[in-house]
Design a protein around this motif. Structure first.
Motif, PDB file in Angstrom:
ATOM      1  N   ARG A 197     -69.442  -1.143 125.087  1.00  8.51           N
ATOM      2  CA  ARG A 197     -68.774  -2.606 124.036  1.00  8.51           C
ATOM      3  C   ARG A 197     -69.200  -3.865 124.725  1.00  8.51           C
ATOM      4  NH1 ARG A 197     -71.702   0.081 120.762  1.00  8.51           N
ATOM      5  NH2 ARG A 197     -71.447   0.918 118.790  1.00  8.51           N
TER       6      ARG A 197
ATOM      7  N   ASP B 276     -72.042  -4.390 126.463  1.00  7.37           N
ATOM      8  CA  ASP B 276     -72.955  -5.138 125.341  1.00  7.37           C
ATOM      9  C   ASP B 276     -72.545  -6.901 125.393  1.00  7.37           C
ATOM     10  OD1 ASP B 276     -74.074  -3.466 125.304  1.00  7.37           O
ATOM     11  OD2 ASP B 276     -73.076  -2.559 123.081  1.00  7.37           O
TER      12      ASP B 276
ATOM     13  N   GLU C  71     -74.077 -10.422 126.494  1.00  9.60           N
ATOM     14  CA  GLU C  71     -74.649 -10.999 125.069  1.00  9.60           C
ATOM     15  C   GLU C  71     -74.265 -12.667 125.169  1.00  9.60           C
ATOM     16  OE1 GLU C  71     -73.751 -12.556 119.963  1.00  9.60           O
ATOM     17  OE2 GLU C  71     -73.277 -10.106 121.095  1.00  9.60           O
TER      18      GLU C  71
END
Length: 203
Positions: free
Chosen positions: A188, A191, A195
């Motif tokens: 996570r 990610d 992003e």
């Protein structure tokens, strides 16, 4: 994680101690070991079953089928060996405690490293934005905005890091911190970093 937390022969003795408590199937033994380590270490089936097979060959455990599960049970010979080496169990428990501490520190180090990497990426993106800005009076505004944004992002990351470390320690003490949780956290964070960088690159 697959660290060598047991010295040679100690896992064999520890399995006998767990089976002395009650008969268990292989997965229950893996769970019991994971619980003893606060979820920071979980042996693989490839580690447990060969040792159980060896114990069975030596007549220290027996196995029986319970539905689809194979249940292992300590024998009188196994209890005799365990009793003769009872003094070694205390030392093994001490080693387990030390291993839990080392593994928990490793988990925290991985999380800290991921957070530092994310903060470095944000700071680098801000520097690149400043370099790309024009040399007009707007540059002062861009730099000020960039510095403010980096400062706020740093505050957010620090707050997240502190809260997460507290929760990780709490869950580790409860035996609920697992390799899966750490892997999920790392994925996570990766990610989020990707992003954020995509959003910055799109500006």
């Amino acid at each position: 994680m697959t660290p060598a937390v047991f010295a040679h022969g100690n896992l064999r003795l520890y399995l006998l101690a767990l089976l002395e408590e009650r008969p268990r199937h292989g997965y229950e033994l893996i769970q019991a070991l994971s619980e003893r380590f606060g979820g920071t270490y979980s042996p693989s089936a490839g580690t447990i079953y060969p040792r159980l097979a060896k114990l069975e060959e030596e007549g220290l455990v027996t196995k029986r089928t319970d539905g689809r599960k194979t249940v292992y049970e300590i024998t009188d010979a196994g209890r005799a060996e365990l009793e003769s080496r009872r003094h070694e169990l205390d030392a093994i428990e001490d080693d387990v405690t030390d291993s839990v501490r080392r593994l928990a520190e490793g988990v925290r180090a991985e999380v800290d490293s991921a957070m530092r990497s994310l903060r470095a990426e944000l700071a680098n993106a801000a520097r690149e934005a400043r370099k790309a800005a024009s040399t007009t009076s707007a540059t002062v505004h861009v730099n000020a905005e960039g510095n403010r944004a980096v400062h706020e992002a740093d505050l957010v990351l620090n707050e997240f890091r502190q809260q997460l470390r507290t929760e990780l320690r709490t869950q580790a003490q409860r035996g609920k911190l697992t390799d899966g949780t750490v892997s999920l956290l790392k994925a996570r964070l990766a990610d989020v970093r990707a992003e954020v960088l995509r959003e910055l690159a799109g500006r």
